[in-house]
Design an enzyme around this catalytic site. Structure first.
Site, short mmCIF file in Angstrom:
data_model
loop_
_atom_site.label_atom_id
_atom_site.label_comp_id
_atom_site.label_asym_id
_atom_site.label_seq_id
_atom_site.Cartn_x
_atom_site.Cartn_y
_atom_site.Cartn_z
CB SER A 542 -46.29 75.50 -75.94
OG SER A 542 -44.88 75.48 -75.83
CG ASP A 788 -40.30 74.84 -69.68
OD1 ASP A 788 -39.59 75.43 -70.45
OD2 ASP A 788 -41.78 74.90 -69.64
CG HIS A 791 -43.12 76.92 -72.09
ND1 HIS A 791 -42.35 75.66 -72.25
CD2 HIS A 791 -43.82 77.02 -73.15
CE1 HIS A 791 -42.97 75.16 -73.38
NE2 HIS A 791 -43.61 75.86 -73.97
#
Length: 822
Positions: A542, A788, A791
């Site tokens: 991702s 997170d 990312h």
């Protein structure tokens, strides 16, 4: 001058021209137009032929044994005289350094002394330079000549030797910190006493005498691990390990960087210094089973066989990189004065030699010395290789030094007269230039400038003579963004930090600035013209998809694509977009492990459930599609930290974090290396694949105050400074594993005409703990506990990856035969 003589001169000139045209300008590997100092690369290596980098290689068996013994050389200090004090094994003496793509010549003492005839050389630094490398050199030269001790002082730390027959002076200057240092311990020197370092003052002992030397070999290392008080402009600015609550705690890297900056800056500024400065890189220690003062030792008897056994740890890696950065900066300044700075890059070779230290064989057993020496090196031993490197460097420098042109001997036996008519002289010179210049312009450069470059050790790309786009810093850029979440509708929620209320915006106001050039802004029109009629795929997890989302938004200022994913699959992990006006296809192929994988947890898939990886079987989800693409950006990372069962040839070979006692425990790097190897081999084996492969390097996470699943977060609002940066070992493991496998793939790819490039984002992103979504990748009402910090927010620093990519694509366009940039 007579007409006959004129004709002879012209005939001679034409003969020379003929020889130049017929005989290639690229001589044998040993002397092919080398440039000794690579100006702007992390590797700073020396290449002596098209492919040879003497500092990258491996140790191979060499039963011929050492150049000397403790019987044939009387200059060995007891501390490194391992044979004298009964070291029982000798296998450590039977290995030789073998560069990957050439041979490193044996040390030739006569040749060395001829190269330094009438010159002088000084070693500046600690005992690794003085006791070790200089002692090694004395022993290597003893086969030809023994020097006269002409030391100016009785202090054994400052020695001078003269080789009378060669008028060569060899000296050592003890200066373990390179700058002025004062011992503060009232009880006298101890191993771990507090030192005052005056970081802006070079040590007078060497600085006052160095101008007279032709070669200066400078080094420093282990002394910076001890407690230190740092002074600048006469005032305390901080300390390292001083345990004083009223003094700012700075890292040892701070002092190390400043010390090298002062030392190298001094050499640049000294008016009468005309010498060559050679920085010998960090020499690794190999303590095992404890720290140096807590029972650590080094009992191995042979080199380690691969890079996974021994690597630079976090501190050593930072020291090494600091040396490289400061040398690069000094070289830029020195260039203005015509000074040369070289790197004697011994680090990689010595990482693999834990067997080369004295351990407890630098003294008699009855002396009851409890601390093992796993810092210095036995003599003879692997440190002799440092002087093989040094001789090779001197030989190459000799080829590139200013040449003296003597009078031409004519066929008549007479020398040319200074009275040759001006017109004849001009004609000869013109003819020579007309012959030489086109050949020089058309020949392939053998410059070591890559970090020309992309390989494991050339960790960057140069697009002009001095620019390395991946080496630089983040600088304030208040003008803002390419897009916002209002102007780009393609941002997925997980990275849409503005949508979910991130309150700060400073993280958006920084731009990457390479050290010696400007990184052009992203130009959507230019990008689309470069990829017109082509296709590009992101293969990986991702974070790769994160980069594709950035690219979609950057291109949205020009045109929105059509989502054609439905034509291929309903799986949202596999997306395809088509830019009809440019006939350009953009795709993401989900494959977080690159190889075949399946769930192994009977409870089903979760964030940390165990999985099976078939390391020699590629993931067909991308492999069956990839031949259709012109550009492939491949990456992988964080998924390899979860529990994994590892299979090869259908058999379980081990696991990572599986907590099963009957299965071999393997590191995350094992599976990571094998997965990239399989992925690259697949690309190399596909008959119809003609694309350019970009490896996007490891993207670091920035969890603080806990692990990812234990409350860790990333709440910073601005980039790290270099002093704040801490690089964990797992990051260096992952990064170097990638670039090693990329190098091997690039070597194989060249045989097929395939290109493998390195999109080296790691260094830039290590400095951006502020760029992650943290808790702003979802609505606050969802009550998700995990932050997170993997990312990247969109917009955000990840947009720089596509600035890099555009710059690389432009370079591909410049290099491709017959292809013009629009």
């Amino acid at each position: 001058m007579t007409s006959t003589t004129t004709i002879k001169v012209l005939l001679l000139a034409l003969t020379i021209i003929f020889l130049i045209v017929v005989i290639p300008l690229s001589p044998v590997n040993d002397s092919s137009w080398p440039w000794l100092y690579p100006k702007d690369n992390v590797d700073m290596s020396i290449k002596f032929g098209k492919k040879c980098n003497i500092f990258r290689g491996r140790w191979v068996p060499y039963p011929g044994g050492p150049y000397y013994t403790n019987r044939t050389c009387r200059e060995i200090f007891d501390q490194q005289n391992c044979m004298k004090f009964g070291r029982p094994d000798t296998e450590f003496l039977k290995w030789r350094w073998k560069p990957d793509e050439c041979e490193l010549p044996l040390f030739d003492a006569v040749q060395f002394l001829e190269h330094v005839k009438g010159k002088s050389m000084a070693f500046i630094g600690d005992s690794l330079g003085r006791n070790n490398q200089m002692q090694s050199l004395l022993c290597l030269l003893a086969r030809v000549s023994n020097p006269t001790d002409v030391s100016y002082t009785r202090d054994p730390r400052f020695k001078r030797w003269v080789y009378v027959d060669y008028n060569f002076t060899l000296a050592s200057f003890w200066s373990p910190h390179l700058v002025n240092a004062i011992d503060t311990d009232p009880n006298g020197p101890t191993y771990n006493r507090l030192m005052n370092l005056y970081l802006d003052e070079p040590n007078h002992e060497w600085a006052s005498q160095v101008e007279t030397f032709n070669y200066v070999i400078i080094s420093a290392g282990r002394w910076f691990f001890g407690p230190q008080m740092f002074f600048e402009n006469g005032h305390v600015v901080g300390c390292h390990a001083c345990l004083k609550t009223d003094v700012k705690n700075l890292t040892m890297i701070y002092g190390y960087r400043k010390a090298f900056r002062t030392a190298l800056g001094t050499l640049v500024k000294l008016k009468n210094f005309k010498g060559v400065t050679i920085l010998r890189t960090l020499s690794p220690a190999h303590f095992e089973n404890g720290e140096w003062d807590k029972g650590g030792n080094c009992v191995k008897t042979r080199p380690v066989s691969n890079s996974s056994e021994m690597k630079l740890d976090g501190a050593d890696l930072k020291l090494y990189m600091t040396q490289v950065e400061e040398l690069r900066a000094a070289e830029r300044e020195g260039r203005k004065r015509g000074l040369k700075f070289w790197m004697l890059d011994t680090t990689e070779a010595m990482i693999a030699r834990p067997d080369g230290h004295p351990n407890h064989y630098g003294h008699w057993p009855h002396e009851n010395v409890t601390i093992a020496d796993c810092v210095h090196w036995c003599l003879p031993g692997p440190i002799d290789t440092w002087n093989e490197f040094l001789l090779k460097m001197l030989k190459v420098y000799g080829h590139t030094s200013t040449m003296k042109f003597h009078a031409i001997v004519l066929p008549s036996g007479k020398n040319t007269s200074p009275n040759i008519p001006k017109q004849v002289f001009q004609l000869v010179v013109t003819l020579l230039l007309l012959a030489i210049i086109p050949l020089l312009l058309n020949r392939t450069s053998h410059s070591p400038l890559p970090f020309s470059k992309i390989s494991i050790h050339n960790l960057s790309i140069e697009f002009d003579k001095t620019c390395d786009i991946f080496s630089g810093k983040w600088v304030p850029f208040p003008k803002g963004l390419y897009y916002t979440n209002a102007t780009c509708k393609l941002i997925i929620d997980q990275q849409n930090c503005m949508k979910f209320g991130r309150p700060d915006t400073e993280f958006l106001k920084w731009r990457w600035k390479p050290e010696e050039c400007e990184l052009p802004f992203f130009d959507g029109f230019q990008f689309l013209e470069l990829v017109r009629g082509k296709s590009l795929a992101f293969v990986g997890d991702s974070v790769g998809r994160n980069q594709m989302q950035s690219l979609l938004c950057l291109l949205a200022s020009v045109v929105y694509p059509e989502d054609i994913s439905y034509r291929y699959t309903s799986d949202t992990n596999f997306k395809r977009w088509f830019y009809a006006d440019y006939s350009f296809t953009l795709a993401t192929l989900w494959s977080p492990f690159l190889v075949k994988a399946s769930d192994a947890d009977p409870s089903g898939h979760s964030y940390n459930s165990i999985m099976k990886l078939y390391l020699d079987k590629v993931d067909e989800a991308w492999a069956l599609e990839i031949s259709k693409f012109d550009y492939v950006i491949i990456s992988a990372g964080q998924w390899f930290f979860r529990p994994l069962m590892l299979y090869e040839k259908g058999q379980l070979v081990g696991c990572h974090k599986c907590q099963q006692q009957n299965i071999t425990n393997l590191t995350h790097s094992y599976g990571y290396r094998k997965a990239f190897r399989t992925a690259f081999r697949t690309l190399l084996s596909l008959r119809d694949y003609k694309g350019v492969t970009f490896l996007r390097t490891f993207s670091p996470a920035h969890f603080e105050n806990g692990e990812w699943n234990k409350g860790g977060s990333c709440a910073r609002t601005r980039p790290f400074t270099m002093e704040e940066l801490k690089v964990d070992q797992y990051i260096t493991d992952m990064y170097f594993t990638q670039v090693e496998e990329q190098r091997l793939a690039a070597e194989e790819g060249r045989k097929r005409g395939l290109q493998f490039r390195l999109l080296n984002t790691t260094g830039a992103m290590l400095l951006r703990p502020d760029g992650h979504p943290n808790h702003y990748g979802h609505s606050r009402h969802r009550n998700l506990n995990m932050a997170d910090c993997v990312h990247w927010c969109l917009p955000g620093p990840i947009d720089t990856w596509n600035e890099f990519l555009l710059h690389m694509l432009k370079r591909e366009g410049q290099m491709a035969p017959g292809r013009k940039l629009q």
